[in-house]
Design an enzyme around this catalytic site. Structure first.
Site, PDB file in Angstrom:
ATOM      1  NE  ARG A  35      -5.810  -1.260   1.994  1.00 17.65           N
ATOM      2  CZ  ARG A  35      -6.999  -0.672   1.988  1.00 17.65           C
ATOM      3  NH1 ARG A  35      -7.064   0.635   2.170  1.00 17.65           N
ATOM      4  NH2 ARG A  35      -8.103  -1.357   1.842  1.00 17.65           N
ATOM      5  CB  SER A  36      -4.388  -4.895  -3.120  1.00 16.24           C
ATOM      6  OG  SER A  36      -5.462  -5.299  -2.295  1.00 16.24           O
ATOM      7  CB  ALA A  37       1.073  -2.905  -4.009  1.00 20.87           C
ATOM      8  CE  LYS A  67      -5.552  -9.252  -2.886  1.00 19.02           C
ATOM      9  NZ  LYS A  67      -5.748  -7.990  -2.158  1.00 19.02           N
TER      10      LYS A  67
END
Length: 387
Positions: A66-68, A70
């Site tokens: 997921r947003s890791a 980014k």
């Protein structure tokens, strides 16, 4: 539940914290890796590869983080800057002329990374099929008007961050972020970390586990008058609209989703791949050189945005592409930088202690940041260093 793997002498409390996650916090399958000064000191895994209980988790099991993602994508822009190919203080429209429309002439590359671009939402959300097309998200953002004056405030660009980053990388290099990452970082360093899962990896039996769908957003540590959970229930809030820029969200176990490259949400990694990535940023590992110069490390973790977040509601802190240690998203120490993933995953580096940390899981929770399983592991590492 058996915990597999090894810890270096002194890091036994991390093994104990990892086991507690299964015993008391409902962990189903997960792995954690920690490097110190480029040497692996924690390498643990346990549970089942798939959230529904299919197959054992093995050392090479990878998951969507997921947003890791980014934090991984941010490194690409910062390395392009480090190489002199991208100016962080140039307007985005300098590289992407179509982006200038509807009052976006003053959006800087820096604003993309520090979540100050004013573009966390799309007036017309993309369908899952549109979202997997690398041109549709950037086209939608080029036509989108900012929801606040760019540069004047910050709010988490939950999904739009990925299209902004990817199109900048394409305009500067001619390659998508996933391909650049594979050729310049993951491939040379031998990392089990992909943005756009290759067919060869997808075809390996048991390589990537099946993950649980996330619950509605929530779980931030600070408790303002209006919580992020309450904001998420309001269909007109920036919170709900930001997380609904793709509606409905793609099925994360779908091979087509894993094969696409969405630099905000869908990197696939092992815990070791994520930890070694952060180790490489700050100092390298055995046989590899560091990726970031000391100047780039300081640039990544210098505070660019802080205070009430217009999307996440609570106070957040951002450097250039990275969340910084704070109440809403605690890392190891004040100088740490990294990124959590909604539902549990976490990767970060702490230059002062030489620690690089990676945690991946298949049991997603409703948390956007500060997942209690990851935080238990971080506290254990902090305790070891304090001792």
């Amino acid at each position: 539940m058996d915990v597999h793997g090894t810890v270096a002498e002194g890091f036994e409390p991390v093994r104990e914290a990892f086991a507690r996650n299964f015993a008391t916090l409902g962990e189903r399958g997960a792995a954690v890796a920690v490097y110190r000064d480029g040497r692996r000191v924690v390498d643990l895994w346990g549970g089942t590869r798939d959230v529904d209980g299919t197959g054992p988790w093995e050392r090479g099991t990878a998951q969507v983080v997921r947003s890791a993602t980014k934090g991984v994508a941010a490194a690409v822009l910062l390395l392009l800057h480090q190489d002199g190919r991208l100016d962080l203080d140039a307007p985005v429209g300098h590289y992407w002329p179509e982006f200038k429309a509807r009052g976006k002439e003053r959006v800087l590359v820096r604003h993309v990374l520090n979540h100050r671009a004013g573009l966390p939402v799309l007036d017309r959300p993309l369908t899952p099929q549109e979202a997997l097309d690398p041109s549709r998200g950037p086209d939608a953002l080029a036509a989108q008007a900012p929801v606040w004056e760019p540069g004047t405030d910050h709010g988490y660009h939950a999904l739009t961050y990925g299209w902004l980053v990817d199109e900048l990388v394409r305009r500067v290099t001619g390659q998508g972020t996933g391909r650049w990452l594979a050729e310049r970082i993951s491939g040379p360093l031998g990392l089990d970390l992909w943005l756009g899962l290759p067919e060869a990896e997808a075809g390996r039996a048991g390589r990537v586990g099946r993950v649980e769908g996330p619950e509605p957003a929530g779980g931030l540590r600070a408790r303002p008058k209006r919580s992020v959970s309450q904001a998420y229930q309001d269909p007109d809030s920036l919170t709900r609209r930001a997380f609904a820029a793709i509606t409905p969200f793609p099925e994360q176990n779908d091979p087509a989703y894993r094969a696409a490259a969405l630099p905000a949400t869908n990197a696939v990694a092992t815990a070791d791949g994520l930890a070694r990535f952060y180790a490489a940023l700050i100092g390298g590992t055995t046989g590899t050189s560091r990726l970031f110069t000391p100047e780039t490390v300081e640039r990544a973790r210098a505070e660019e945005s802080a205070g009430p977040d217009r999307v996440l509601v609570v106070g957040t802190r951002f450097g250039l592409g990275y969340m910084l240690h704070g109440t809403a998203s605690p890392f190891l120490a004040p100088g740490s930088f990294g990124h959590p993933g909604r539902g549990g995953a976490l990767g970060f580096a702490d230059p002062e202690s030489g620690i690089a940390f990676g945690y991946v899981t298949n049991g997603f929770r409703k948390t956007v940041t500060a997942d209690p399983r990851a935080q238990g592991l971080v506290r254990a590492v902090r305790g070891v260093l304090g001792a």
